[in-house]
Design a protein around this motif. Structure first.
Motif, PDB file in Angstrom:
ATOM      1  N   ARG A 127       0.860  -1.178   0.000  1.00  0.00           N
ATOM      2  CA  ARG A 127       0.000   0.000   0.000  1.00  0.00           C
ATOM      3  C   ARG A 127       0.900   1.233   0.000  1.00  0.00           C
ATOM      4  O   ARG A 127       1.792   1.365   0.817  1.00  0.00           O
ATOM      5  N   LEU A 128       0.636   2.119  -0.952  1.00  0.00           N
ATOM      6  CA  LEU A 128       1.458   3.310  -1.105  1.00  0.00           C
ATOM      7  C   LEU A 128       1.061   4.366  -0.072  1.00  0.00           C
ATOM      8  O   LEU A 128       0.029   4.253   0.598  1.00  0.00           O
ATOM      9  N   THR A 129       1.869   5.401   0.039  1.00  0.00           N
ATOM     10  CA  THR A 129       1.621   6.436   1.048  1.00  0.00           C
ATOM     11  C   THR A 129       0.353   7.224   0.771  1.00  0.00           C
ATOM     12  O   THR A 129      -0.208   7.831   1.690  1.00  0.00           O
ATOM     13  N   ASN A 130      -0.131   7.221  -0.473  1.00  0.00           N
ATOM     14  CA  ASN A 130      -1.375   7.933  -0.777  1.00  0.00           C
ATOM     15  C   ASN A 130      -2.612   7.087  -0.491  1.00  0.00           C
ATOM     16  O   ASN A 130      -3.734   7.497  -0.798  1.00  0.00           O
ATOM     17  N   GLY A 131      -2.413   5.896   0.079  1.00  0.00           N
ATOM     18  CA  GLY A 131      -3.530   5.046   0.457  1.00  0.00           C
ATOM     19  C   GLY A 131      -3.956   4.045  -0.601  1.00  0.00           C
ATOM     20  O   GLY A 131      -4.812   3.191  -0.329  1.00  0.00           O
ATOM     21  N   GLN A 187      10.232  -8.991  -4.316  1.00  0.00           N
ATOM     22  CA  GLN A 187      10.412  -8.367  -5.633  1.00  0.00           C
ATOM     23  C   GLN A 187       9.063  -8.037  -6.257  1.00  0.00           C
ATOM     24  O   GLN A 187       8.129  -8.833  -6.198  1.00  0.00           O
ATOM     25  N   PHE A 188       8.974  -6.836  -6.877  1.00  0.00           N
ATOM     26  CA  PHE A 188       7.753  -6.388  -7.534  1.00  0.00           C
ATOM     27  C   PHE A 188       8.067  -5.917  -8.952  1.00  0.00           C
ATOM     28  O   PHE A 188       9.095  -5.253  -9.170  1.00  0.00           O
ATOM     29  N   PRO A 189       7.212  -6.233  -9.920  1.00  0.00           N
ATOM     30  CA  PRO A 189       7.379  -5.638 -11.252  1.00  0.00           C
ATOM     31  C   PRO A 189       7.111  -4.146 -11.197  1.00  0.00           C
ATOM     32  O   PRO A 189       6.341  -3.676 -10.355  1.00  0.00           O
ATOM     33  N   ASN A 190       7.733  -3.399 -12.104  1.00  0.00           N
ATOM     34  CA  ASN A 190       7.620  -1.944 -12.043  1.00  0.00           C
ATOM     35  C   ASN A 190       7.659  -1.333 -13.446  1.00  0.00           C
ATOM     36  O   ASN A 190       8.398  -0.386 -13.716  1.00  0.00           O
ATOM     37  N   GLN A 191       6.819  -1.874 -14.332  1.00  0.00           N
ATOM     38  CA  GLN A 191       6.826  -1.391 -15.714  1.00  0.00           C
ATOM     39  C   GLN A 191       6.429   0.076 -15.816  1.00  0.00           C
ATOM     40  O   GLN A 191       6.931   0.804 -16.664  1.00  0.00           O
ATOM     41  N   GLN A 192       5.522   0.523 -14.955  1.00  0.00           N
ATOM     42  CA  GLN A 192       5.030   1.898 -15.030  1.00  0.00           C
ATOM     43  C   GLN A 192       5.873   2.868 -14.204  1.00  0.00           C
ATOM     44  O   GLN A 192       5.533   4.057 -14.117  1.00  0.00           O
ATOM     45  N   ARG A 193       6.938   2.374 -13.587  1.00  0.00           N
ATOM     46  CA  ARG A 193       7.847   3.220 -12.801  1.00  0.00           C
ATOM     47  C   ARG A 193       7.143   3.915 -11.634  1.00  0.00           C
ATOM     48  O   ARG A 193       7.509   5.022 -11.231  1.00  0.00           O
ATOM     49  N   GLN A 194       6.117   3.258 -11.074  1.00  0.00           N
ATOM     50  CA  GLN A 194       5.443   3.844  -9.916  1.00  0.00           C
ATOM     51  C   GLN A 194       6.272   3.733  -8.651  1.00  0.00           C
ATOM     52  O   GLN A 194       6.142   4.558  -7.740  1.00  0.00           O
ATOM     53  N   LEU A 195       7.106   2.707  -8.579  1.00  0.00           N
ATOM     54  CA  LEU A 195       7.918   2.487  -7.386  1.00  0.00           C
ATOM     55  C   LEU A 195       9.301   3.067  -7.611  1.00  0.00           C
ATOM     56  O   LEU A 195       9.994   2.725  -8.570  1.00  0.00           O
ATOM     57  N   VAL A 196       9.696   3.959  -6.718  1.00  0.00           N
ATOM     58  CA  VAL A 196      10.969   4.668  -6.831  1.00  0.00           C
ATOM     59  C   VAL A 196      11.838   4.282  -5.636  1.00  0.00           C
ATOM     60  O   VAL A 196      11.352   4.252  -4.494  1.00  0.00           O
ATOM     61  N   PRO A 197      13.116   3.947  -5.852  1.00  0.00           N
ATOM     62  CA  PRO A 197      13.992   3.601  -4.724  1.00  0.00           C
ATOM     63  C   PRO A 197      13.955   4.664  -3.630  1.00  0.00           C
ATOM     64  O   PRO A 197      14.006   5.862  -3.892  1.00  0.00           O
ATOM     65  N   GLY A 198      13.834   4.193  -2.382  1.00  0.00           N
ATOM     66  CA  GLY A 198      13.734   5.087  -1.235  1.00  0.00           C
ATOM     67  C   GLY A 198      12.311   5.349  -0.800  1.00  0.00           C
ATOM     68  O   GLY A 198      12.083   5.880   0.291  1.00  0.00           O
ATOM     69  N   MET A 199      11.328   4.986  -1.617  1.00  0.00           N
ATOM     70  CA  MET A 199       9.927   5.217  -1.273  1.00  0.00           C
ATOM     71  C   MET A 199       9.518   4.349  -0.081  1.00  0.00           C
ATOM     72  O   MET A 199       9.939   3.207   0.048  1.00  0.00           O
ATOM     73  N   THR A 200       8.688   4.916   0.803  1.00  0.00           N
ATOM     74  CA  THR A 200       8.167   4.190   1.960  1.00  0.00           C
ATOM     75  C   THR A 200       6.795   3.604   1.630  1.00  0.00           C
ATOM     76  O   THR A 200       5.936   4.311   1.109  1.00  0.00           O
ATOM     77  N   VAL A 201       6.606   2.326   1.939  1.00  0.00           N
ATOM     78  CA  VAL A 201       5.347   1.641   1.668  1.00  0.00           C
ATOM     79  C   VAL A 201       4.999   0.756   2.861  1.00  0.00           C
ATOM     80  O   VAL A 201       5.813   0.540   3.757  1.00  0.00           O
ATOM     81  N   ASN A 202       3.771   0.250   2.861  1.00  0.00           N
ATOM     82  CA  ASN A 202       3.353  -0.760   3.827  1.00  0.00           C
ATOM     83  C   ASN A 202       3.191  -2.088   3.104  1.00  0.00           C
ATOM     84  O   ASN A 202       2.484  -2.169   2.100  1.00  0.00           O
TER      85      ASN A 202
END
Length: 381
Positions: free
Chosen positions: A241-245, A273-288
């Motif tokens: 779950r991303l920080t924007n909910g 490991q997660f796929p990231n074709q759309q580049r939504q996940l950026v190194p350093g990002m905080t997630v749950n």
């Protein structure tokens, strides 16, 4: 004049007996406070469809990440990429002044050619001397000198070849190429900056697809995650779950558990490991990170307010006839005001949800009012 008081004796005796009986009843009531039923509100345990998850804070990391540092000294003469650009493996990124390294390479090549020519001459001399020696037309010492000259020339060729490789490496290092596909960061130098081996960091490049999410677990959970790694992993076992909910649309896969437990923290790092074709996940990002647990399907669910804790154990009061029994329970996933009960209760059991403060084992109760506030719907959780 005599007075007869014999009629007073039965009356006094009856008064003493009545007083004694009343005192015994009052004492029994004081010694047995449980005789008065405590008013409580009950709830009937229901089984609901749930999907239980355990949540861990995590951070996004690149599977590959490299700091670009110069290997040779000189001035930056070209920067071939823009900040934040996606690059391909082998693509040119930076160029350091190559004039000196090209000159050194050309000189090394010339030295190699000279050494090779000298070797060829020495070999021809040796062949000629050996033919003369067969006819005993030359001294054997002259042949030995010729063999030594050939060996010396061979060593000179080897040294010249090593020098060519050395300067060729420096010439290659004067152009810095991308080591893998990824995204380059913001350049730390500009054209004209002077650099030397190892300093400064020119830029950082990191892979973007796939990426990993790292989170920590305590040592009691290690065996559970090892079993998840070795067994078949369900598609939705790991989600984030991303920080924007919002929930990331693609699930992950467990790929690594760190080699050792931290001595100070008692925890170990897990990598998914997660796929990231759309580049939504950026190194350093905080997630749950949400990990499915055993609370899946039809499970007993009760209001959390019905639970009491004593010395690290959890209890509820179950209603049996007109009294209560303190029942030990093992709790599962909590959903807002409700919680899953893994062991200790079954569907249809009645428990106390209000009025527990006045209860103890075997206390008499009187159920009043509605059958407790229903737990929040668990379906679709």
């Amino acid at each position: 004049m005599k007075r007869n008081y014999t009629w007073l004796m039965p009356a006094a005796l009856c008064s003493v007996i009545l007083t004694s009986c009343g005192g015994d009843q009052a004492g029994q009531q004081q010694q047995n406070p449980m005789a008065a039923a405590a008013p409580v509100t009950a709830y009937t345990v229901k089984a609901e469809e749930v999907t239980g998850t355990d949540t861990y804070p995590g951070s996004v990391v690149a599977l590959n990440e490299v700091e670009l540092r110069p290997q040779v000294a000189g001035y930056i003469t070209n920067i071939f990429v823009q900040d934040g650009q996606e690059v391909k493996k082998g693509q040119r990124l930076y160029e350091i002044d190559r004039n000196k390294y090209q000159a050194s390479y050309q000189q090394a090549q010339a030295n190699l050619q000279s050494a090779q020519a000298n070797l060829a001459r020495a070999q021809k001399d040796l062949e000629r001397y050996e033919r003369l020696a067969e006819r005993e037309a030359i001294a054997r010492q002259q042949v030995d000198y010729a063999r030594t000259d050939v060996q010396t020339a061979q060593a000179q060729v080897a040294a010249a070849q090593a020098q060519v490789r050395n300067v060729s490496t420096d010439l290659e290092y004067s152009v810095i190429n991308a080591p893998f596909n990824g995204t380059i960061g913001i350049s730390q130098v500009r054209i004209g900056a002077q650099v030397s081996p190892g300093q400064p960091v020119l830029n950082t490049i990191s892979s973007t697809d796939p990426v990993a999410v790292d989170f920590v677990i305590n040592e009691q959970e290690i065996s559970r995650f090892q079993n998840l790694r070795q067994g078949q992993q369900p598609d939705s076992l790991f989600t984030i779950r991303l920080t924007n909910g919002t929930t990331y649309p693609q699930p992950g896969k467990l790929i690594a558990i760190d080699r050792a437990i931290g001595r100070q923290t008692g925890t170990v790092t897990v990598r998914v490991q997660f796929p990231n074709q759309q580049r939504q996940l950026v190194p350093g990002m905080t997630v749950n990170v949400n990990v499915l647990n055993q609370d899946i399907g039809s499970q007993p669910v009760i209001p959390y307010r019905a639970v009491t804790e004593q010395l690290g154990e959890f209890y509820v009061y179950t209603i049996q006839a007109d009294s209560v029994v303190q029942q030990n329970v093992q709790l599962g996933t909590r959903f807002g005001a409700s919680i899953v009960v893994r062991e200790g209760l079954k569907e249809g059991d009645q428990i106390v949800v209000e009025g527990m403060q006045r209860l103890r084992q075997g206390a008499k109760v009187q159920v009043g009012g509605p059958q407790g506030a229903p737990a929040q719907p668990a379906a679709g959780r």
